[in-house]
Design a protein around this motif. Sequence first.
Motif, mmCIF file in Angstrom:
data_model
loop_
_atom_site.group_PDB
_atom_site.id
_atom_site.type_symbol
_atom_site.label_atom_id
_atom_site.label_comp_id
_atom_site.label_asym_id
_atom_site.label_seq_id
_atom_site.Cartn_x
_atom_site.Cartn_y
_atom_site.Cartn_z
ATOM 1 N N GLN A 28 3.548 -2.441 -22.796
ATOM 2 C CA GLN A 28 4.996 -2.604 -22.845
ATOM 3 C C GLN A 28 5.567 -1.820 -21.672
ATOM 4 N N PHE A 29 5.962 -2.540 -20.629
ATOM 5 C CA PHE A 29 6.460 -1.879 -19.438
ATOM 6 C C PHE A 29 7.932 -1.493 -19.584
ATOM 7 N N GLY A 30 8.299 -0.436 -18.891
ATOM 8 C CA GLY A 30 9.688 0.028 -18.920
ATOM 9 C C GLY A 30 10.557 -0.606 -17.855
ATOM 10 N N LEU A 31 10.111 -1.720 -17.288
ATOM 11 C CA LEU A 31 10.880 -2.430 -16.270
ATOM 12 C C LEU A 31 11.787 -3.463 -16.922
ATOM 13 N N ILE A 32 12.895 -3.777 -16.275
ATOM 14 C CA ILE A 32 13.848 -4.754 -16.788
ATOM 15 C C ILE A 32 14.135 -5.785 -15.703
ATOM 16 N N SER A 33 13.900 -7.050 -15.997
ATOM 17 C CA SER A 33 14.260 -8.094 -15.041
ATOM 18 C C SER A 33 15.773 -8.103 -14.868
ATOM 19 N N ARG A 54 0.829 -1.210 0.000
ATOM 20 C CA ARG A 54 0.000 0.000 0.000
ATOM 21 C C ARG A 54 0.861 1.258 0.000
ATOM 22 N N LEU A 55 1.867 1.275 0.846
ATOM 23 C CA LEU A 55 2.723 2.450 0.949
ATOM 24 C C LEU A 55 3.401 2.753 -0.387
ATOM 25 N N GLY A 56 3.970 1.720 -1.018
ATOM 26 C CA GLY A 56 4.627 1.908 -2.308
ATOM 27 C C GLY A 56 3.659 2.374 -3.380
ATOM 28 N N PHE A 57 2.447 1.807 -3.372
ATOM 29 C CA PHE A 57 1.436 2.184 -4.363
ATOM 30 C C PHE A 57 1.013 3.636 -4.156
ATOM 31 N N GLU A 58 0.798 4.026 -2.910
ATOM 32 C CA GLU A 58 0.386 5.403 -2.638
ATOM 33 C C GLU A 58 1.486 6.391 -3.015
ATOM 34 N N TYR A 59 2.733 6.045 -2.737
ATOM 35 C CA TYR A 59 3.839 6.910 -3.157
ATOM 36 C C TYR A 59 3.830 7.103 -4.673
ATOM 37 N N ALA A 60 3.601 6.000 -5.390
ATOM 38 C CA ALA A 60 3.598 6.059 -6.849
ATOM 39 C C ALA A 60 2.464 6.936 -7.360
ATOM 40 N N ALA A 61 1.271 6.727 -6.819
ATOM 41 C CA ALA A 61 0.109 7.503 -7.258
ATOM 42 C C ALA A 61 0.296 8.991 -6.995
ATOM 43 N N VAL A 64 8.173 -1.441 -5.137
ATOM 44 C CA VAL A 64 6.733 -1.364 -5.356
ATOM 45 C C VAL A 64 6.356 -0.030 -5.988
ATOM 46 N N LYS A 65 6.975 1.029 -5.511
ATOM 47 C CA LYS A 65 6.688 2.350 -6.080
ATOM 48 C C LYS A 65 7.012 2.386 -7.567
ATOM 49 N N ALA A 66 8.183 1.891 -7.952
ATOM 50 C CA ALA A 66 8.580 1.900 -9.360
ATOM 51 C C ALA A 66 7.643 1.043 -10.206
ATOM 52 N N VAL A 67 7.277 -0.119 -9.678
ATOM 53 C CA VAL A 67 6.362 -1.004 -10.393
ATOM 54 C C VAL A 67 4.997 -0.339 -10.542
ATOM 55 N N ALA A 68 4.503 0.221 -9.447
ATOM 56 C CA ALA A 68 3.179 0.838 -9.458
ATOM 57 C C ALA A 68 3.121 2.053 -10.382
ATOM 58 N N GLN A 69 4.187 2.823 -10.463
ATOM 59 C CA GLN A 69 4.216 3.955 -11.386
ATOM 60 C C GLN A 69 4.001 3.486 -12.820
ATOM 61 N N GLU A 70 4.650 2.397 -13.170
ATOM 62 C CA GLU A 70 4.488 1.831 -14.513
ATOM 63 C C GLU A 70 3.049 1.367 -14.731
ATOM 64 N N VAL A 71 2.526 0.609 -13.763
ATOM 65 C CA VAL A 71 1.195 0.028 -13.923
ATOM 66 C C VAL A 71 0.126 1.116 -13.959
ATOM 67 N N PRO A 129 -10.937 -5.474 -11.384
ATOM 68 C CA PRO A 129 -10.255 -4.179 -11.388
ATOM 69 C C PRO A 129 -9.596 -3.927 -12.735
ATOM 70 N N LYS A 130 -9.115 -2.731 -12.923
ATOM 71 C CA LYS A 130 -8.435 -2.402 -14.176
ATOM 72 C C LYS A 130 -7.058 -3.051 -14.253
ATOM 73 N N ALA A 131 -6.433 -3.289 -13.077
ATOM 74 C CA ALA A 131 -5.068 -3.830 -13.101
ATOM 75 C C ALA A 131 -4.767 -4.620 -11.837
ATOM 76 N N LEU A 132 -3.800 -5.525 -11.967
ATOM 77 C CA LEU A 132 -3.362 -6.390 -10.874
ATOM 78 C C LEU A 132 -1.865 -6.180 -10.645
#
Length: 430
Positions: A173-178, A17-24, A406-413, A109-112
């Motif tokens: 197409q996400f901008g994340l890299i494994s 939740r914290l990471g998602f809220e930071y991203a939003a 989580v913040k970086a992931v959530a920003q992308e999503v 929901p719109k996204a997972l």
Amino acid sequence: MQKLRFIDLFCGIGGMRLGFEYAAHSLNYQTECVLSSEINPDAQLVYKHNFGHTPLGDIQFIAELPEHDFLLAGFPCQSFSYAGKKAGFGDTRGTLFFEIMRLVDTHKPKALIFENVRGLYTHERGRTLETIKHEIQKRGYSFNVFLLNSSNFNLPQNRVRIYILGILDAKPQFGLISDLGAKDSHSYNYEQLSLFYPHRKNVTVADILEDNPDSKYDCSPNFVKVLKRLVKDDFSKLNGVRLIDYRGGNSIHSWEMGLRGECSSDEIELMNLFILKRRNKEFGRHQDGKLLTREQIASFFAHSQLDEILESLVAKKYLQIVNGKYKPVSGNFSFEVYKFLDPNKISVTIVASDANRLGVYHQNRVRRITPREAARLQGFPDSFILHSDDDKTYYQMGNSVSINVVKAVAQEVISKTLYYYMQSKQKVKL
């Protein structure tokens, strides 16, 4: 300002939740958590202190979900962990993923955004992940998987976790890299990694250490006295050292410390050779835990008093005899610290079982890391209210997510989800 409604399942103390809220908020969106769920009462308590409400309990007793845009779930990792029994969906905990899918069907929901241990990626040779993929895609979601290391997101911790992302009716197409990052905390090299992550900072363990923590975190005088003897008064030699009895390398062992009785130099030499040589293929095909006969030991430790040395080590319980063969006594002998972090490197992965036994030599003190330092390793702000019981905080931090990741992931999503949502609305108007 648009408000993003989200649900926080298996929420723990609220890291997702914290990471998602930071991203939003970084994208100028407000957020509203419309439902959270967590079965552990200690985690519920911390969640309430920080977010103002107590999560619902067992997910299996939640009939349906309210309307929401994003679903977050750090579903139980024990079933897929390298450290667990690898039972997967044959384990009751593994089937909790299907409880998430059941609830998704009540309101899509719109996204997972799902998080789990890296072991899920290869569990059952990929079949478990394929099952998850099938369940997500058949509901109309995209399916993207990333293995991300916290050390690539401005956190000094070598922590790899899997993130599973899905957007409804989209092919993003996400901008994340494994990237698994450094092989271990010792081989971490900021200069090399920064070529691929230009926005990364050179963050090390030193950046999360408290200046003057309570003396209760100091190691005991006897423990420090023994360590002082072993490092010859130079405590900086503890940086990066493990205290463990079944590995060689940069390690300190119980027989070197004399925890079960002082050992002679010959006894120490034999024990160190034993744990090194028992891995040799000539003694069997088992990678670890090979038992050796006296003759096999004599092949790498030729000593006129071998029998007396073995007898002494058995009497002190550093060795035991099993079916006529010798084996190191299992266990870690309750070392106060099992690993000393190097302030100039990154930390090993903190885990629930022994986050309270990570040590550090800092400002002339030999001590354990504090609960706040453990929280900082995961990216929690100092304003985050920790559990009043230190051991419970260590446990919770070992089980939590890394906020920065989580913040970086959530920003992308969030960005991709709202883009596709607006695109679909425009198509409807046309």
